[in-house]
Design an enzyme around this catalytic site. Structure first.
Site, mmCIF file in Angstrom:
data_model
loop_
_atom_site.group_PDB
_atom_site.id
_atom_site.type_symbol
_atom_site.label_atom_id
_atom_site.label_comp_id
_atom_site.label_asym_id
_atom_site.label_seq_id
_atom_site.Cartn_x
_atom_site.Cartn_y
_atom_site.Cartn_z
ATOM 1 C CB SER A 196 -0.949 0.023 1.215
ATOM 2 O OG SER A 196 -1.654 -1.186 1.294
ATOM 3 N NE ARG A 197 2.925 2.541 -5.105
ATOM 4 C CZ ARG A 197 2.982 1.277 -5.568
ATOM 5 N NH1 ARG A 197 3.274 0.269 -4.753
ATOM 6 N NH2 ARG A 197 2.770 1.018 -6.830
ATOM 7 C CG LEU A 198 1.320 2.562 3.961
ATOM 8 C CD1 LEU A 198 0.403 2.080 5.081
ATOM 9 C CD2 LEU A 198 1.360 4.090 3.931
#
Ligand SMILES: Cc1cc2nc3c(=O)[nH]c(=O)nc-3n(C[C@H](O)[C@H](O)[C@H](O)COP(=O)(O)O)c2cc1C
Length: 218
Positions: A196-198
């Site tokens: 999730s792009r984290l």
């Protein structure tokens, strides 16, 4: 100019979820050199393509950055070493401005390492030793190629290689314009792709004799 618009729209749709690993404060090394050593060894073990290839960014007198790929040839607590032609574009830029940045991208491991610092030449003895370890055609090539200069055609290189082979036979000495650079890091960043792009990003900056480690937002 005509581009394949359907292809470019599909490029915009390319997305990958990064889920292979994580990089935490507790599991990472307090010393960035050791963290780098661990990640490079993992890249070698994973047999990723060209694990030793890194981008080198330099900045010329016109304050414009430029990049190229080179191969890491050594590293220890002093820094990261590669070899090149000192008269090349990068060599000339480093002579005027010793600050540079390196970047490794180990795609399959979803990892990036960024390293910044000041660049110095390695000692003549170190360059001699590495030059002597290279295959003969690479040693002749170091003489034959006026790296980054305009040449009239490929034939220049072929003729130069023949000339220097005849001149030096099996024992070409190290050219005076060829040798190693060492980047002495004062800033590192280790990036691990996450879901999730984290993503995980740990930055190390030098504080006296120790390294401060901070997490950056992805
Ligand atoms: C995988 C790979 C490894 C390379 N390794 C080196 C290297 O170790 N040293 C070098 O001078 N050039 C190397 N090159 C060529 C450089 O990318 C570049 O073309 C050359 O150094 C000239 O750059 P400059 O004009 O910016 O100085 C490599 C290229 C590739 C694709």
């Amino acid at each position: 100019m005509r581009f394949m618009s359907s292809l470019s729209s599909s490029i915009a749709d390319l997305r990958k979820s990064y889920e292979r690993a994580e990089l935490s404060e507790s599991a990472s090394n307090a010393n960035p050199f050791q963290q780098f050593d661990q990640w490079l060894q993992e890249a070698l073990r994973a047999e990723v393509p060209e694990p030793n290839a890194m981008t080198v960014a330099t900045v010329g007198g016109d304050i414009r950055p430029s990049t190229r790929i080179v191969l890491i040839k050594g590293y220890d607590e002093r820094g990261i070493v590669w070899y090149t032609n000192y008269d090349s574009r990068k060599g000339q830029q480093l002579a005027g401005n010793p600050f540079a940045a390196l970047q490794f991208h180990w795609v399959e491991l979803e990892r990036v390492v960024r390293i910044e610092g000041r660049v110095e030449k390695v000692s003549a003895e170190e360059s001699d030793a590495y030059f002597a370890s290279r295959p003969l055609d690479s040693r002749i090539g170091a003489w034959a190629s006026p790296q980054s200069q305009v040449i009239s055609g490929r034939s220049v290189l072929v003729a130069n290689a023949a000339k220097y082979s005849a001149q030096f036979l099996l024992n070409p000495p190290r050219p005076p314009h060829w040798g190693g650079f060492r980047l002495v890091p004062d800033r590192w960043e280790f990036w691990q792709g996450r879901k999730s792009r984290l993503h995980d990003r740990l930055r190390y900056t030098q504080e006296g004799d120790t390294w401060m480690r901070e997490r950056l937002a992805p």
